[in-house]
Motif scaffolding. Structure first.
Motif, short mmCIF file in Angstrom:
data_model
loop_
_atom_site.label_atom_id
_atom_site.label_comp_id
_atom_site.label_asym_id
_atom_site.label_seq_id
_atom_site.Cartn_x
_atom_site.Cartn_y
_atom_site.Cartn_z
N ALA A 1 46.20 29.99 16.01
CA ALA A 1 47.60 29.71 15.69
C ALA A 1 48.55 30.47 16.61
N LEU A 2 48.28 31.76 16.82
CA LEU A 2 49.15 32.56 17.69
C LEU A 2 49.10 32.06 19.13
N ALA A 3 47.92 31.68 19.59
CA ALA A 3 47.79 31.17 20.95
C ALA A 3 48.52 29.84 21.11
N THR A 4 48.42 28.97 20.11
CA THR A 4 49.13 27.69 20.15
C THR A 4 50.64 27.92 20.18
N SER A 5 51.10 28.81 19.33
CA SER A 5 52.52 29.14 19.30
C SER A 5 52.99 29.69 20.64
N GLY A 6 52.23 30.62 21.21
CA GLY A 6 52.60 31.20 22.50
C GLY A 6 52.64 30.17 23.61
N ALA A 7 51.65 29.28 23.65
CA ALA A 7 51.61 28.25 24.70
C ALA A 7 52.82 27.34 24.60
N ALA A 8 53.19 26.95 23.37
CA ALA A 8 54.34 26.07 23.19
C ALA A 8 55.65 26.76 23.57
N LEU A 9 55.80 28.01 23.15
CA LEU A 9 57.04 28.73 23.45
C LEU A 9 57.18 28.99 24.94
N GLN A 10 56.09 29.30 25.62
CA GLN A 10 56.15 29.51 27.06
C GLN A 10 56.53 28.23 27.79
N GLN A 11 56.06 27.10 27.28
CA GLN A 11 56.42 25.82 27.88
C GLN A 11 57.88 25.48 27.62
N VAL A 12 58.34 25.68 26.40
CA VAL A 12 59.72 25.36 26.05
C VAL A 12 60.70 26.22 26.84
N MET A 13 60.40 27.53 26.93
CA MET A 13 61.32 28.46 27.58
C MET A 13 61.07 28.61 29.07
N ARG A 14 60.03 27.94 29.55
CA ARG A 14 59.67 28.05 30.97
C ARG A 14 59.57 29.51 31.38
N ASN A 15 58.90 30.29 30.55
CA ASN A 15 58.82 31.73 30.78
C ASN A 15 57.46 32.24 30.34
N PRO A 16 56.68 32.84 31.25
CA PRO A 16 55.34 33.31 30.89
C PRO A 16 55.34 34.53 29.98
N LEU A 17 56.51 35.12 29.72
CA LEU A 17 56.57 36.28 28.84
C LEU A 17 56.91 35.92 27.40
N ALA A 18 57.19 34.64 27.15
CA ALA A 18 57.53 34.23 25.78
C ALA A 18 56.27 34.27 24.91
N GLU A 19 56.45 34.65 23.65
CA GLU A 19 55.36 34.72 22.69
C GLU A 19 55.94 34.57 21.29
N PRO A 20 55.10 34.51 20.26
CA PRO A 20 55.63 34.30 18.89
C PRO A 20 56.65 35.33 18.44
N THR A 21 56.61 36.54 18.98
CA THR A 21 57.58 37.55 18.57
C THR A 21 58.91 37.45 19.31
N THR A 22 58.99 36.59 20.33
CA THR A 22 60.19 36.53 21.17
C THR A 22 61.42 36.09 20.38
N LEU A 23 61.26 35.17 19.45
CA LEU A 23 62.40 34.61 18.73
C LEU A 23 62.69 35.33 17.42
N GLY A 24 62.14 36.51 17.25
CA GLY A 24 62.57 37.36 16.14
C GLY A 24 61.88 37.14 14.82
N ALA A 25 60.91 36.22 14.72
CA ALA A 25 60.29 35.93 13.43
C ALA A 25 59.53 37.14 12.90
N SER A 26 58.74 37.80 13.75
CA SER A 26 57.96 38.96 13.30
C SER A 26 58.87 40.10 12.86
N ALA A 27 59.92 40.37 13.65
CA ALA A 27 60.84 41.44 13.28
C ALA A 27 61.57 41.10 11.99
N GLY A 28 61.94 39.83 11.81
CA GLY A 28 62.59 39.43 10.58
C GLY A 28 61.69 39.59 9.37
N ALA A 29 60.41 39.26 9.53
CA ALA A 29 59.47 39.41 8.42
C ALA A 29 59.30 40.88 8.04
N GLN A 30 59.15 41.75 9.04
CA GLN A 30 58.98 43.17 8.76
C GLN A 30 60.24 43.77 8.14
#
Length: 648
Positions: free
Chosen positions: A58-87
């Protein structure tokens, strides 16, 4: 990857056999097998095995999609604040509304992740959901949430022990409910992404080219963001924060030859599942010998070296969109003069205005003498470190053509932090000199390793980013592991981690000021390089620019600025990341103008943050690093929301 699979299978077999002999795996319940062993085998070990595969995929799928959407190899599931918001949601509920925990940790965490994601979407909304707006909105929300999380950790560390353990990522299971919940969600989100994989793969051509092919770019990005962010939120709510998998798995897929996005959706989830599976099995084996390491931390410790090895051994890379070539513009004298005036006024205000037991005081030249020697090192230290980090941010963002890049991404700051953490937590009553020496040694080693590996891999900016990120993440994981060890001096370490000028001496301030002046002299040459680099490697070489030497020189200058700033006040994250963007918002687009403007902005942010930290909760003090994002972030959010200058 074959080695990882073999290791995972071997460790899985050892863990399962340790709990239940092989001959009893499929035995009927009436056989003479201890009930407890069978229960642990069926309802703890096996669900944990399956959940590791599901979460990794799931994390790998999320990362692959976000990197494609943002055209940025540094994008990952934590980039859009979901993990920080949960914590943040979990910590806030645990402290002030503990009754809500009756709904379950996963429910509270999922609600926090959803709110953070909605906030990012709100601030980044435009017709096309431009990648840069998404990235900056996600970074701001993440920084704000991280600031509040650290503040809670400092003031309520004794009440948040369970949340700290959860935040490091743990896959412990006691039934199959987690599997039954996550598996269908992963399947739905994965198929949703697969359905739009073809039009989404066109986005790498650029917005104009995609629209000319009839692709509704805004709708496609939104349709991809929803399942990608949801996957990260689902995993975070179920097992806690597990970083690096969403970043490393797509990168490893590219390094192994997967080019098209459709291939990423097939290969990255497999790699992510294998990576988390192998890591968690190793964690279970180590736990039998008394080594209790959170799975999230162990994932970084295992995955970072693998990513480094593949990047060095592979000649493939990532595509970075170059910065637009600079247009000629006059010297923005009025803007820079106004910024310089703001720096001076903020420094003077921080010196003469303060809160005391009897209330707010305005010191006069006749009365400030006794406390002048105490305040000026903090003011100068804050201003110079803010300026150095801002300059470093401009250099690394222009060198790599990546708006998400910051000085910390080189790993220098994280390595220095690890060295300081070792001394702070393991050496009895360490002196400031011992802390600085340890931090200097680890920072130097990290810089040397990054340069060596980058040269072996061809010296391209994308390799530099990924290598620095891998080494920095590995060092950060070591720091987190030390903080989770239960040491009685954790609060002191957290204060240093937050970026504090409390211990800044006059010598520290003068060293930082000298480094800033020296860097300004060197930048006279670097600005010429930065004006040519956006034209591309081919044109730059034709114009006589020695690309290899230029990149190493810029990286070295960035590393020195970051290292000195970290040694003076500790790790800071905001100034170097967003000060360059704030400078561009003021119209300072040319390299030299942006560097000067970003330096002024970084100095203003850190001076005001340090002043607020000294006075807001007087007599207690809040580290400047925690307040810096709250000082500069609102302005950037307002500018993005009003759309005064496009970030897309």
């Amino acid at each position: 990857m074959t080695t990882i699979v073999v290791a995972a299978l071997t460790m899985t077999y050892l863990n399962l056999v340790h709990q239940l002999p092989v001959e009893d795996w499929l035995s009927s319940p009436i056989k003479d097998v201890p009930d407890l062993d069978r229960i642990v085998f069926l309802y703890a070990l096996l669900p944990r095995l399956v959940i590791s595969l599901i979460c990794g995929a799931a994390l790998a799928t999320s990362g692959a999609a976000l990197q494609q959407v943002m055209r940025n190899p540094l994008a990952e599931p934590t980039t859009l604040g979901a993990s920080a918001g949960a914590q943040l949601a979990l910590m806030g509920v645990a402290l002030w509304y503990p009754g809500l925990l009756a709904f379950g940790l996963d429910t509270v965490a999922l609600a926090g992740a959803a709110l953070a994601s909605l906030a990012v979407a709100f601030f980044a909304f435009d017709r096309h959901f431009s990648p840069r707006r998404l990235i900056l909105s996600g970074l701001i929300i993440t920084l704000y949430a991280g600031t509040l999380i650290t503040l809670m950790s400092i003031f309520h560390s004794d009440d948040l022990g369970g949340i700290f353990i959860w935040s490091t990522g743990t896959l412990n299971q006691n039934d199959w409910n987690g599997v039954r919940s996550l598996l269908p969600r992963l399947a739905i989100c994965w198929f949703a992404l697969l359905m739009i994989a073809r039009p989404l793969s066109v986005t790498h051509l650029g917005d104009e080219a995609a629209r000319s092919l009839g692709v509704p770019i805004g709708i496609i990005r939104l349709l991809a963001l929803i399942p990608a962010v949801a996957l990260g939120a689902f995993v975070t709510s179920a097992v806690g924060v597990i970083g690096f998998v969403g970043l490393a798995a797509p990168a490893l897929a590219r390094a192994l030859g997967a080019r098209r996005f459709q291939n990423h959706l097939l290969v990255a989830p497999i790699i992510g599942a294998m990576l988390l599976w192998c890591t968690d099995q190793g964690v279970q084996i180590l736990s039998r010998f008394g080594w209790i390491i959170p799975t999230g931390t162990a994932t970084v410790l295992l995955g970072a070296p693998i990513l480094v090895w593949l990047l060095v051994s592979s000649r493939t890379g990532f595509v970075s969109a170059p910065w637009a070539a600079e247009q000629r513009a006059g010297f923005p004298r009025s803007i820079l003069l106004a910024m310089l005036t703001a720096v001076c006024l903020s420094a003077i205000g921080a010196m003469i205005v303060a809160k005391a037991d009897q209330g707010w005081l305005l010191e006069s030249p006749l009365t400030i003498g006794p406390i002048f020697d105490l305040r000026w090192p903090r003011v100068v230290g804050a201003g110079t470190t803010g300026a150095m980090l801002a300059i470093a941010g401009v250099l690394i963002q222009r060198l790599t053509a990546n708006p998400i890049a910051s000085p910390e991404i080189l790993g220098i700051s994280s390595a220095a932090t690890l060295g300081a953490m070792v001394v702070l937590l393991l050496v009895p009553d360490p002196s400031r000199f011992e802390i600085l020496v340890a931090a200097s040694i680890t920072a130097t080693l990290a810089f040397g390793l990054i340069i060596l590996l980058t040269l072996r891999g061809g010296g391209t900016p994308d390799r530099l980013l990924m290598l620095g990120l891998a080494i920095g993440t590995w060092a950060s994981a070591g720091s987190v592991f030390l903080l989770a060890s239960g040491n009685s001096r954790t609060s002191q370490a957290l204060a240093w981690l937050s970026g504090s000028t409390y211990r800044t001496s006059s010598i520290d301030a003068m060293v930082a000021l000298g480094a800033l002046v020296l860097s300004g002299i060197l930048l006279a040459k670097a600005t010429h390089w930065l004006r040519i680099l956006p034209l591309g490697d081919a044109v730059s070489v034709e114009l006589g620019l020695p690309m290899h030497r230029v990149r190493i020189s810029l990286v070295a200058l960035t590393a020195v600025l970051t290292g000195v700033a970290t040694l003076v006040v500790g790790p800071l994250s905001f100034a170097g990341l967003l000060a360059p963007h704030l400078a561009r918002q003021f119209g300072l687009a040319r390299a030299g103008h942006q560097i000067i403007g970003a330096a002024f902005i970084g100095a203003i942010i850190l001076i005001i943050s340090d002043w607020l930290g000294r006075n807001l909760l007087f007599p207690s003090q809040v580290p400047a690093g925690l307040l810096s994002s709250m000082v500069g972030g609102p302005y950037l959010i307002i500018m993005m929301y009003r759309g005064r200058r496009s970030l897309g």
